[in-house]
Design an enzyme around this catalytic site. Structure first.
Site, PDB file in Angstrom:
ATOM      1  CE1 TYR A 161      -2.891   2.797   0.871  1.00  0.00           C
ATOM      2  CE2 TYR A 161      -3.841   2.626   3.004  1.00  0.00           C
ATOM      3  CZ  TYR A 161      -3.722   3.506   1.552  1.00  0.00           C
ATOM      4  OH  TYR A 161      -4.511   4.347   1.970  1.00  0.00           O
ATOM      5  CE  LYS A 197      -5.926   1.775  -0.519  1.00  0.00           C
ATOM      6  NZ  LYS A 197      -6.574   2.020   0.527  1.00  0.00           N
TER       7      LYS A 197
END
Length: 287
Positions: free
Chosen positions: A135, A163
């Site tokens: 992320y 992400k």
């Protein structure tokens, strides 16, 4: 491991006294799966107010979400922090709770080098059998996981997705250089459709709490080659994508859920709830 196209980063419902509201958590999970078409759900991510959740609360949320979902969607546990040893500890807890994968945020505040980032994520990934989604969110962490470091981490067998909240150029670089099967997800609702256009697999979304079905339809339209419909749906929902972030997340998505008839309580300090004027503006956006 396939997380699907639409992943919702779930808020954590709180009671009036600030404790976790378990009945509402159950209703919210069912709503996100059945009514908003979420393929996977992130529990205890930033949107879930992870910085203010204790380890015990995170463990209980992981366990509850897995049990309540009952296989209807994948449960991804947010176990990343800016302390590698603590992240490993939380990841092992999540694994014991039966989650499907973990989400590991880039370590904030410490400002590590790219080599430090690589070693941080590598140590956590090697501590678990679970699939890992990286992320990268520079707006919150100050540092940014480079495309080159992401691609280096993608060579680890259980690092299977990222992400990405940096630029569309970075999404493109990662997609272009990634090994087969490595998935890139937009971490920005507004960038979901542009990211799909350069090869992203899907989106980890906040707006899907309230416009999940239109987002799923947008993704499906694009995948079926109907770019005009996808663009139309993107444009119609852009005010929601942007409006939910007029205040620090998840203040306004919690307010939006209340306006939609599913109150999930307030936020924990240092966040504060939206005032009447801010809620009035949000109501206009949602309408």
């Amino acid at each position: 491991m396939d997380f699907g196209r639409l992943v919702t980063a779930m808020v954590t419902p709180f009671s009036a006294d600030g404790s976790i509201d378990w009945d509402t958590t159950g209703r919210l999970l069912t709503y996100l799966i059945d009514d908003q078409s979420s393929d996977s759900i992130v529990v205890c991510g930033t949107t879930g107010e992870s910085p203010t959740l204790t380890d015990d609360e995170k463990r209980d949320l992981f366990t509850y979400a897995v049990k309540h979902a009952g296989g209807r969607c994948k449960i991804i546990a947010g176990t990343g922090s800016n302390d590698t040893a603590h992240s490993i500890h939380l990841t092992k807890i999540a694994e014991q709770c039966g989650v499907d994968a973990v989400l590991l945020v880039a370590p904030y505040y410490n400002k590590p080098t790219q080599e430090g980032l690589y070693q941080h994520f590598k140590a956590i990934a090697e501590s678990t059998m679970l699939p890992v989604m990286l992320y990268n969110v520079p707006g919150r962490t100050i540092i940014s996981l480079s495309a080159a470091t992401t691609l280096r981490l993608a060579q680890l067998p259980n690092v299977i997705a990222t992400k990405e909240c940096a630029s569309l150029d970075q999404v493109t670089e990662i997609v272009t250089g990634a090994p087969e099967g490595f998935r890139v997800y937009s971490g920005d609702d507004s960038a979901a459709l542009p990211a799909l256009a350069v090869g992203a697999h899907g989106v980890v979304s906040v707006a899907s709490h309230v416009v999940g079905k239109p987002m799923k339809a947008m993704i499906q339209a694009y995948l079926e080659g109907n770019a005009a419909l996808a663009a139309k749906l993107h444009g119609e929902n852009l005010p929601v994508f942007k409006g939910l972030f007029d205040l620090p997340n998840p203040v306004l998505v919690k307010a939006a859920l209340a306006l939609r008839g599913l109150p999930v309580g307030g936020v924990r300090l240092p966040l504060v709830a939206a005032n009447e004027s801010e809620i009035a503006t949000l109501r206009q956006v949602l309408n």
